[in-house]
Design a protein around this motif. Structure first.
Motif, PDB file in Angstrom:
ATOM      1  N   LEU A   1       0.840  -1.202   0.000  1.00 23.78           N
ATOM      2  CA  LEU A   1       0.000   0.000   0.000  1.00 23.78           C
ATOM      3  C   LEU A   1       0.871   1.246   0.000  1.00 23.78           C
ATOM      4  CD1 LEU A   1      -2.603   1.659   0.330  1.00 23.78           C
ATOM      5  CD2 LEU A   1      -2.461   1.237   2.800  1.00 23.78           C
ATOM      6  N   HIS A   2       1.918   1.249   0.813  1.00 23.82           N
ATOM      7  CA  HIS A   2       2.818   2.402   0.892  1.00 23.82           C
ATOM      8  C   HIS A   2       3.425   2.692  -0.476  1.00 23.82           C
ATOM      9  CE1 HIS A   2       6.310   4.865   1.997  1.00 23.82           C
ATOM     10  NE2 HIS A   2       5.644   5.157   3.100  1.00 23.82           N
ATOM     11  N   SER A   3       3.850   1.639  -1.176  1.00 22.25           N
ATOM     12  CA  SER A   3       4.442   1.815  -2.511  1.00 22.25           C
ATOM     13  C   SER A   3       3.411   2.378  -3.493  1.00 22.25           C
ATOM     14  CB  SER A   3       4.983   0.476  -3.028  1.00 22.25           C
ATOM     15  OG  SER A   3       5.947  -0.050  -2.150  1.00 22.25           O
ATOM     16  N   ASP A   4       2.177   1.868  -3.425  1.00 20.49           N
ATOM     17  CA  ASP A   4       1.113   2.368  -4.303  1.00 20.49           C
ATOM     18  C   ASP A   4       0.815   3.843  -4.020  1.00 20.49           C
ATOM     19  OD1 ASP A   4       0.744   0.053  -5.742  1.00 20.49           O
ATOM     20  OD2 ASP A   4      -0.874  -0.713  -4.488  1.00 20.49           O
ATOM     21  N   LEU A   5       0.809   4.218  -2.734  1.00 22.19           N
ATOM     22  CA  LEU A   5       0.551   5.616  -2.367  1.00 22.19           C
ATOM     23  C   LEU A   5       1.688   6.524  -2.835  1.00 22.19           C
ATOM     24  CD1 LEU A   5      -0.933   5.213   1.233  1.00 22.19           C
ATOM     25  CD2 LEU A   5      -2.179   5.812  -0.854  1.00 22.19           C
ATOM     26  N   LYS A   6       2.926   6.010  -2.802  1.00 27.62           N
ATOM     27  CA  LYS A   6       4.066   6.788  -3.296  1.00 27.62           C
ATOM     28  C   LYS A   6       3.960   7.035  -4.803  1.00 27.62           C
ATOM     29  CE  LYS A   6       6.972   8.098  -0.120  1.00 27.62           C
ATOM     30  NZ  LYS A   6       7.287   9.546   0.015  1.00 27.62           N
ATOM     31  N   ILE A   7       3.530   6.016  -5.526  1.00 25.92           N
ATOM     32  CA  ILE A   7       3.307   6.173  -6.967  1.00 25.92           C
ATOM     33  C   ILE A   7       2.210   7.206  -7.211  1.00 25.92           C
ATOM     34  CG2 ILE A   7       2.406   5.021  -9.043  1.00 25.92           C
ATOM     35  CD1 ILE A   7       5.229   4.200  -8.563  1.00 25.92           C
ATOM     36  N   GLN A   8       1.122   7.119  -6.436  1.00 23.44           N
ATOM     37  CA  GLN A   8       0.019   8.072  -6.562  1.00 23.44           C
ATOM     38  C   GLN A   8       0.501   9.490  -6.262  1.00 23.44           C
ATOM     39  OE1 GLN A   8      -3.027   7.391  -7.621  1.00 23.44           O
ATOM     40  NE2 GLN A   8      -4.126   9.284  -7.161  1.00 23.44           N
ATOM     41  N   GLU A   9       1.331   9.628  -5.227  1.00 20.08           N
ATOM     42  CA  GLU A   9       1.872  10.942  -4.858  1.00 20.08           C
ATOM     43  C   GLU A   9       2.703  11.513  -6.004  1.00 20.08           C
ATOM     44  OE1 GLU A   9       4.143  12.618  -0.980  1.00 20.08           O
ATOM     45  OE2 GLU A   9       5.212  11.043  -2.055  1.00 20.08           O
ATOM     46  N   LYS A  10       3.592  10.683  -6.568  1.00 22.11           N
ATOM     47  CA  LYS A  10       4.429  11.122  -7.686  1.00 22.11           C
ATOM     48  C   LYS A  10       3.570  11.602  -8.853  1.00 22.11           C
ATOM     49  CE  LYS A  10       5.917   7.939 -10.466  1.00 22.11           C
ATOM     50  NZ  LYS A  10       5.328   8.320 -11.766  1.00 22.11           N
ATOM     51  N   ASP A  11       2.540  10.826  -9.197  1.00 25.45           N
ATOM     52  CA  ASP A  11       1.687  11.164 -10.335  1.00 25.45           C
ATOM     53  C   ASP A  11       0.874  12.435 -10.075  1.00 25.45           C
ATOM     54  OD1 ASP A  11       2.610   8.988 -11.733  1.00 25.45           O
ATOM     55  OD2 ASP A  11       0.939   7.680 -11.197  1.00 25.45           O
ATOM     56  N   GLU A  12       0.397  12.601  -8.839  1.00 28.92           N
ATOM     57  CA  GLU A  12      -0.410  13.789  -8.530  1.00 28.92           C
ATOM     58  C   GLU A  12       0.452  15.057  -8.527  1.00 28.92           C
ATOM     59  OE1 GLU A  12      -3.473  13.981  -5.755  1.00 28.92           O
ATOM     60  OE2 GLU A  12      -4.139  11.903  -5.984  1.00 28.92           O
ATOM     61  N   LEU A  13       1.660  14.982  -7.990  1.00 31.01           N
ATOM     62  CA  LEU A  13       2.551  16.147  -8.001  1.00 31.01           C
ATOM     63  C   LEU A  13       2.959  16.493  -9.432  1.00 31.01           C
ATOM     64  CD1 LEU A  13       4.802  15.355  -4.897  1.00 31.01           C
ATOM     65  CD2 LEU A  13       2.959  17.039  -5.052  1.00 31.01           C
ATOM     66  N   GLN A  14       3.170  15.462 -10.249  1.00 31.26           N
ATOM     67  CA  GLN A  14       3.489  15.686 -11.659  1.00 31.26           C
ATOM     68  C   GLN A  14       2.307  16.345 -12.374  1.00 31.26           C
ATOM     69  OE1 GLN A  14       3.919  12.158 -14.245  1.00 31.26           O
ATOM     70  NE2 GLN A  14       5.889  12.975 -14.901  1.00 31.26           N
ATOM     71  N   TRP A  15       1.090  15.883 -12.035  1.00 35.96           N
ATOM     72  CA  TRP A  15      -0.101  16.454 -12.653  1.00 35.96           C
ATOM     73  C   TRP A  15      -0.282  17.924 -12.257  1.00 35.96           C
ATOM     74  CZ3 TRP A  15      -4.418  18.069  -9.688  1.00 35.96           C
ATOM     75  CH2 TRP A  15      -5.470  18.586 -10.455  1.00 35.96           C
ATOM     76  N   LYS A  16       0.018  18.273 -11.005  1.00 39.02           N
ATOM     77  CA  LYS A  16      -0.123  19.666 -10.563  1.00 39.02           C
ATOM     78  C   LYS A  16       0.760  20.594 -11.376  1.00 39.02           C
ATOM     79  CE  LYS A  16      -1.684  18.828  -5.837  1.00 39.02           C
ATOM     80  NZ  LYS A  16      -1.386  18.919  -4.391  1.00 39.02           N
ATOM     81  N   LYS A  17       1.951  20.119 -11.725  1.00 36.46           N
ATOM     82  CA  LYS A  17       2.842  20.923 -12.576  1.00 36.46           C
ATOM     83  C   LYS A  17       2.248  21.081 -13.976  1.00 36.46           C
ATOM     84  CE  LYS A  17       7.173  19.673 -10.250  1.00 36.46           C
ATOM     85  NZ  LYS A  17       8.465  18.966 -10.371  1.00 36.46           N
ATOM     86  N   LEU A  18       1.693  19.982 -14.514  1.00 32.30           N
ATOM     87  CA  LEU A  18       1.076  20.036 -15.840  1.00 32.30           C
ATOM     88  C   LEU A  18      -0.114  20.998 -15.847  1.00 32.30           C
ATOM     89  CD1 LEU A  18       1.052  16.252 -16.856  1.00 32.30           C
ATOM     90  CD2 LEU A  18       2.538  18.027 -17.752  1.00 32.30           C
ATOM     91  N   LYS A  19      -0.922  20.923 -14.781  1.00 30.16           N
ATOM     92  CA  LYS A  19      -2.098  21.780 -14.688  1.00 30.16           C
ATOM     93  C   LYS A  19      -1.696  23.252 -14.632  1.00 30.16           C
ATOM     94  CE  LYS A  19      -6.346  22.497 -12.056  1.00 30.16           C
ATOM     95  NZ  LYS A  19      -7.050  22.267 -10.774  1.00 30.16           N
TER      96      LYS A  19
END
Length: 355
Positions: free
Chosen positions: A73-91
């Motif tokens: 779960l921790h690894s999945d949440l880290k992946i989600q965190e990476k993707d969301e922070l990347q998306w914030k930059k794109l937005k």
């Protein structure tokens, strides 16, 4: 009067300097708060830079998840965190105007919640198969799917496989079962998203959402095709056994390699990918090793706790915590590498998001 003007000038200069200093301090503080983890209420550093992910993690620590499951779960949440922070930059750069990536992230988050039983729903998802109706549970049914159970029992009793090969085959069956489970969770998440759209949007907005919904269904169809390919491979493997020239051993790596061979890749690209997959397989095996060690370490900790020696408990707990952290770290790196490989094979670059 001259002295008064001088005094006013000095006061104004001090005021300007003070304001500039305050602005710089606030800007630095804001930058640090955005880019650094903030301490929690108890003064400890929080795990994630996104509030909702921390909430999920804190809740998970109070749940009866096994150490390996918690690390996953921790690894999945880290992946989600990476993707969301990347998306914030794109937005911020105006690159997600239609909100497609945001919707994908929201769906991924819901899938994580469902995957670990944190969506507030009792997990009643099962493999959709007509033969379920007249399928009675038997002792050999270990995969929650009649087709998989039947195939496994047949392979197990065929005498074609050594104990080591049966162990490898079982891992492949378990991997396929997990993929079916994830597919059913994804269907559930997409269905709920569609229901929300139906209830809250106007007809005109509905027309605008059609391309997005079409893409979701296209993705689901592709995942179903991948599942069918995976089952056919299992069926062939169960009947013919392992061949000596098998490129890979790990189910996740085999799945990627099979997908690569079906993709529109040149021979050079396939050779390059094959080499990278061998490196990835080493990561997968290392992750599996750490998961096994973590489980053993947890069993030892429980044994030591039962004995009641506080100093021994403290030392064993420290070793367990270190191993748990390392397992989570390796799990994140392995999942990120898998995400990158899936993106290369699908030809969608870093835009592709894989569970």
């Amino acid at each position: 009067f001259y002295l008064f003007r001088v005094l006013v000038g000095v006061v104004l200069k001090c005021f300007v300097v003070a304001v500039c200093y305050s602005v710089c301090v606030m800007a630095g503080k804001y930058s640090r708060e955005v880019n650094e983890q903030k301490p929690g209420g108890d003064g400890l550093t929080v795990e994630f830079r996104i509030g909702k992910l921390n909430q999920v993690w804190e809740k998970a620590k109070r749940m009866p998840l096994s150490p390996v499951r918690q690390a996953e779960l921790h690894s999945d949440l880290k992946i989600q965190e990476k993707d969301e922070l990347q998306w914030k930059k794109l937005k911020a750069e105006g690159l997600d105007e239609n909100g497609e990536k945001e919707a994908q992230l929201r769906r991924n988050f819901n899938v994580i919640l469902a995957k670990y039983g944190m969506d507030g729903k009792r997990d009643t998802r099962s493999v959709e198969n007509n033969s379920l109706k007249d399928h009675d549970a038997k002792e050999g049914d270990i995969f929650d799917d009649p087709r998989l159970d039947k195939l496994w029992n047949k392979a197990k009793s065929s005498g074609k496989f050594s104990n080591e090969e049966l162990s490898s085959l079982k891992k492949e069956f378990q991997h396929h079962r997990d993929k079916i489970h994830e597919y059913n969770i994804l269907i559930d998440a997409v269905s709920r998203t569609e229901e929300i759209h139906k209830n809250v949007i106007s007809p005109l907005e509905g027309d605008a959402k059609e391309p997005e919904l079409h893409k979701k269904h296209t993705d689901l169809k592709q995942k179903m095709r991948d599942l069918n390919h995976g089952f056919e491979r299992l069926r062939k493997l169960s009947h013919e056994g392992f061949t000596e020239d098998s490129e890979f051993r790990e189910p996740r790596v085999i799945e990627l390699w099979e997908a690569a061979k079906r993709a529109n890749l040149s021979e050079d690209e396939l050779d390059s990918l094959k080499e990278e997959l061998h490196h990835f397989e080493t990561k997968v095996e290392k992750h599996s090793h750490y998961q096994e060690q973590l489980e053993l370490s947890h069993q030892k900790l429980q044994h030591v706790e039962a004995l009641g020696d506080k100093e021994h408990i403290r030392k064993t707990q420290e070793k367990y915590n270190t191993l748990a952290e390392k397992t989570r770290e390796i799990g994140y790196k392995m999942k990120k590498h898998m995400q990158d490989l899936s993106s290369k094979i699908s030809g969608q670059g870093l835009n592709h998001n894989e569970l």
